[in-house]
Enzyme design. Structure first.
Site, PDB file in Angstrom:
ATOM      1  N   ILE A 260      60.685 -41.852  22.767  1.00 10.67           N
ATOM      2  CA  ILE A 260      61.802 -42.601  23.329  1.00 10.67           C
ATOM      3  C   ILE A 260      61.144 -43.543  24.330  1.00 10.67           C
ATOM      4  CG2 ILE A 260      63.926 -42.531  24.679  1.00 10.67           C
ATOM      5  CD1 ILE A 260      64.464 -39.769  23.589  1.00 10.67           C
ATOM      6  N   PRO A 261      60.995 -44.823  23.974  1.00 13.66           N
ATOM      7  CA  PRO A 261      60.028 -45.688  24.670  1.00 13.66           C
ATOM      8  C   PRO A 261      60.520 -46.233  26.010  1.00 13.66           C
ATOM      9  CG  PRO A 261      61.083 -46.902  22.911  1.00 13.66           C
ATOM     10  CD  PRO A 261      61.611 -45.495  22.815  1.00 13.66           C
ATOM     11  N   CYS A 262      60.640 -45.356  26.999  1.00  8.46           N
ATOM     12  CA  CYS A 262      61.058 -45.813  28.320  1.00  8.46           C
ATOM     13  C   CYS A 262      60.017 -46.728  28.951  1.00  8.46           C
ATOM     14  CB  CYS A 262      61.365 -44.628  29.229  1.00  8.46           C
ATOM     15  SG  CYS A 262      60.082 -43.381  29.323  1.00  8.46           S
ATOM     16  N   HIS A 263      58.777 -46.692  28.439  1.00  7.52           N
ATOM     17  CA  HIS A 263      57.753 -47.600  28.969  1.00  7.52           C
ATOM     18  C   HIS A 263      58.053 -49.054  28.607  1.00  7.52           C
ATOM     19  CE1 HIS A 263      56.478 -46.446  24.894  1.00  7.52           C
ATOM     20  NE2 HIS A 263      55.862 -47.617  24.828  1.00  7.52           N
TER      21      HIS A 263
END
Length: 295
Positions: A260-263
């Protein structure tokens, strides 16, 4: 709890101990680049900072990123996030325009996810068995947790330390039963970190969070590799355009880092914002993706 304080030493060497070694060099390179204010460092200068020969340094970095150290340096510089925001900004409502095929496949690494019901979330993991293991990854030691339904947690210990990462994830679901079982998780982990020989087409996810958090995480899943979005864009997408701070908190509480690409969530100004597992990890992830996608 015994599982919180146990010494964690049995890393999954099958995933490659080189991953953490390479990330350690990237971390040192980030520090060297940030400290150098007079333009880009040459290959020789970077190698000297790393206390390595130029040839060895170039070989290691090219293996990690697939590009030369000079090119990687462009991705690691502080201005890279702003450049991404200007050139690779994704409006989540029109994510189909960047090559996604709709809500059935919102991420390049997996094809499905399932969310826990609000009632189940309120029980803080009671009745749930969560399997865990430590694995090497391109971003240092990765703590991966999962249920029978899929991966529910990924944390990184390079900046925070492994004990703190373990406490962090366990503290989210304190009533669950935790079982160390890296073998059960390994096929999903290999798919998650892009191992060619994984033999697994996807890494299914099991989202454990409050309803608002899950909405935010689902929005993050629509941001394709190599692209970024903003906290305000996410807020608008989930129907709470004034709740940018609440969105930021939900992004920060994302338990399944990397997948889950919170970056990929940035401030409107082009600033990186925060990152739960340390800003050097976030910058390395953005640089890694940019290098892999040729952006």
């Amino acid at each position: 709890m015994e599982h919180r304080t146990a010494h964690i030493a049995n890393h999954d060497h099958a995933a490659g101990a080189e991953g953490s070694y390479h990330y350690g060099l990237v971390k040192r390179a980030i520090e060297a680049i940030d400290q150098h204010k007079d333009g880009p460092l040459s290959l020789e200068q970077l190698a000297q900072e790393m206390q390595m020969s130029p040839a060895h340094f170039q070989r290691v970095f090219s293996k990690w990123a697939g590009v030369s150290p000079g090119r990687l340096q462009q991705y690691l510089r502080l201005g890279h996030a702003k450049a991404l925001l200007e050139e690779r900004f994704t409006m989540l409502e029109t994510s189909d325009s960047v090559g996604l095929s709709g809500s059935g496949r919102l991420h390049d690494l997996f094809v499905k996810w399932e969310a826990m019901s609000p009632g189940e979330f309120a029980r803080k993991g009671e009745g749930l068995t969560i399997y865990w293991g430590w694995f090497e990854s391109p971003f240092g030691p990765a703590l991966v947790m999962g249920t029978d339904k899929g991966i529910c947690g990924i944390g990184f210990g390079a900046e925070t330390g492994e004990a703190a990462a373990m406490d962090d994830l366990v503290g989210r679901w304190p009533r669950a039963t935790y079982v160390e079982d890296p073998a059960m998780l390994r096929p999903w982990v290999l798919a998650a970190f892009g191992a060619d020989a994984a033999g697994t087409e996807h890494a299914p996810l099991y989202l454990i969070g409050a309803p608002f958090q899950i909405k935010v995480w689902e929005a993050l899943l629509a941001v394709p590799t190599g692209h970024v979005t903003t906290y305000s864009e996410i807020a608008n997408t989930v129907g709470h355009k004034k709740a940018v701070r609440a969105v930021g908190t939900a992004v920060g509480r994302n338990p399944i880092s990397w997948l889950i690409p919170c970056h990929r969530a940035l401030r409107k100004s082009g600033g990186l914002g925060g990152y739960h597992w340390g800003l050097p990890v976030k910058r390395a992830m953005l640089a890694y993706e940019a290098a892999k996608t040729g952006l």
